[in-house]
Design an enzyme around this catalytic site. Structure first.
Site, PDB file in Angstrom:
ATOM      1  CG  ASN A 192     -18.948  -2.358  12.509  1.00  0.00           C
ATOM      2  OD1 ASN A 192     -19.370  -3.504  12.468  1.00  0.00           O
ATOM      3  ND2 ASN A 192     -17.750  -2.023  12.041  1.00  0.00           N
TER       4      ASN A 192
ATOM      5  NE  ARG B 193      -3.123   2.762   2.624  1.00  0.00           N
ATOM      6  CZ  ARG B 193      -3.282   3.574   3.653  1.00  0.00           C
ATOM      7  NH1 ARG B 193      -2.688   3.311   4.802  1.00  0.00           N
ATOM      8  NH2 ARG B 193      -4.033   4.649   3.551  1.00  0.00           N
TER       9      ARG B 193
ATOM     10  NE  ARG C 241     -17.041   1.627  19.423  1.00  0.00           N
ATOM     11  CZ  ARG C 241     -16.134   0.673  19.252  1.00  0.00           C
ATOM     12  NH1 ARG C 241     -16.513  -0.585  19.195  1.00  0.00           N
ATOM     13  NH2 ARG C 241     -14.846   0.967  19.139  1.00  0.00           N
TER      14      ARG C 241
ATOM     15  CG  ASP D  49      -4.471   5.016   0.141  1.00  0.00           C
ATOM     16  OD1 ASP D  49      -4.454   3.795  -0.092  1.00  0.00           O
ATOM     17  OD2 ASP D  49      -4.596   5.494   1.280  1.00  0.00           O
TER      18      ASP D  49
ATOM     19  CB  VAL E   6     -18.361   5.087  11.431  1.00  0.00           C
ATOM     20  CG1 VAL E   6     -19.704   5.747  11.711  1.00  0.00           C
ATOM     21  CG2 VAL E   6     -17.348   5.456  12.520  1.00  0.00           C
TER      22      VAL E   6
ATOM     23  CG  ASP F  98     -14.809   4.587  19.806  1.00  0.00           C
ATOM     24  OD1 ASP F  98     -16.036   4.534  19.580  1.00  0.00           O
ATOM     25  OD2 ASP F  98     -14.086   3.573  19.849  1.00  0.00           O
TER      26      ASP F  98
END
EC number: 2.7.2.1
Length: 398
Positions: free
Chosen positions: A335, A91, A285, A148, A332, A283
């Site tokens: 999930n 990569r 969450r 990329d 994100v 995060d």
């Protein structure tokens, strides 16, 4: 055919050994703290105990030597000999304007990578070190670089030129490049397959929503626009990146508040976004939990993110003169039932109708739109490593 996929960071290295006959990962590993105290390797493979090594590694060559050793380890390895590694895919973050597709590693390619290093000073130098380390240890194994930026090289000038003096583009190559191209390419191909359609007949919006986040508009299999720009800082509000901002804020921070250019760079890349506004975390969450408990800043952070995604979805529908399907991918996107729901809310007027029940899934290919939704909504897990391996096979087989 087995392909070793390598993703080198400045002090870390991720790898996968993929059996291309089955497209399954034989082993997945991570090396951390290269050149630092406490350097370690962790490898996972199906049916075997997790393999962990804590050992000094002065550089990436030491790290790759350990990776190769782990792959052929008598107890924890997945192959008997290094001869079973048929190709290596690397990569590379930035390929500049020259590379619209992956390339076999040659002396000329290595020179081009060095030239692109100034465009991606945090990433390309580490990528180059990884390639050189592999060349030293496995000189006879063909290697491919997968960029990329490559997938976005099909953008027209109206999408990639900045409204600065044109000579800054011509002489200094200051323009929009876009990133996450390997992911956008993978999920756009995967959604065409899932829908049983030819990608050349589709208008697709791919939403790669993770700690780093970007959206791409893909028309007839070609990228026509994307949210990230000259660097991965432009575009959406992200985990720690600010996304779009008035450029005059930069000069204000430097001239009026005494920041150095490096401090501004760190502020906007590592201390902003969801993390900076919420004051809680990058995060989602954690930020969602804080918002539920009444944190005003956490709620504003989430609203900023969701609004930035909505705005680009609307813009790209206009830019492509329509849209057949919107895909959610990455951490994100794959999930977060909450974020997908919030992003799609109130977009019914565009023909985007989310099915709340169908949306109650994580990390698998699934349609989440209502029957009859004019624009289809799907979750498609990304697999950048497999895409790199597929490109590697395609190039070395030519």
């Amino acid at each position: 055919m087995n392909v070793l996929v390598i993703n080198c960071g400045s002090s870390s290295l991720k790898y996968q050994l993929i059996d291309m006959d089955t497209e399954n990962a034989l082993a997945t590993g991570l090396v951390e703290r290269i050149g630092l105290e406490g350097a370690n390797l962790t490898q996972k493979s199906e049916g075997k105990d997790k393999y962990e090594i804590v050992e000094p590694m002065k550089d990436h060559q030491d790290a790759i030597r350990l990776v190769l050793g782990a792959l052929i380890d008598e107890k924890h390895g997945v192959i008997k000999s290094l001869d079973e590694i048929n190709a290596i895919g690397h990569r590379v973050v930035h390929g500049g304007e020259k590379y619209a597709e992956s390339a076999l590693v040659t002396e000329e390619v290595m020179k081009d990578l060095e030239e692109c290093a100034k465009l991606a000073p945090l990433h390309n130098p580490a990528n180059i070190i990884g390639i050189n380390a592999c060349k030293a240890l496995m000189p006879n194994v063909p290697m491919v670089v997968v960029f990329d930026t490559a997938f976005h090289q099909t953008m027209p000038e109206k999408a990639f030129v900045y409204a600065l003096p044109y000579e800054l583009y011509e002489k200094e190559h200051i323009r929009k490049y876009g990133f996450h191209g390997t992911s956008h390419k993978y999920v756009s191909a995967k959604i065409a397959e899932a829908m049983g359609k030819n990608i050349e007949d589709l208008k697709i919006i791919t939403c790669h929503l993770g700690n780093g986040a970007s959206i791409a508009a893909i028309k007839n299999g070609k990228c026509v626009d994307t949210t990230m720009g000259f660097t991965p800082l432009e575009g959406l509000v992200m985990g720690t990146r600010c996304g779009n901002i008035d450029p005059a804020v930069v000069t204000y921070l430097i001239d009026e508040l005494g920041y150095t250019s490096q401090e501004v760079n760190t502020l906007m890349n590592k201390k902003s976004g969801i993390f900076g506004v919420s004051g809680v975390s990058s995060d989602f969450r954690d930020v969602e939990a804080a918002a539920d408990k009444g944190s005003k800043e956490a709620q504003i952070a989430l609203d900023l993110f969701r609004n930035s995604v909505k705005k680009y979805i609307g813009a790209y529908i206009a830019e492509m003169n329509g849209c057949d399907v919107i895909v959610f991918t990455a951490g994100v996107g794959e999930n977060s039932i909450i974020e997908r729901g919030a992003i799609c809310r109130d977009l019914e007027f565009l023909g985007i109708e989310l099915d709340e029940e169908r949306n109650n899934i994580r990390a698998k290919v699934a349609e989440i739109s209502k029957e009859g939704s004019r624009i289809k909504l799907f979750v498609v897990p990304t697999n950048e490593e497999l895409m790199i391996a597929q490109d590697t096979v395609s190039i070395v087989s030519k």
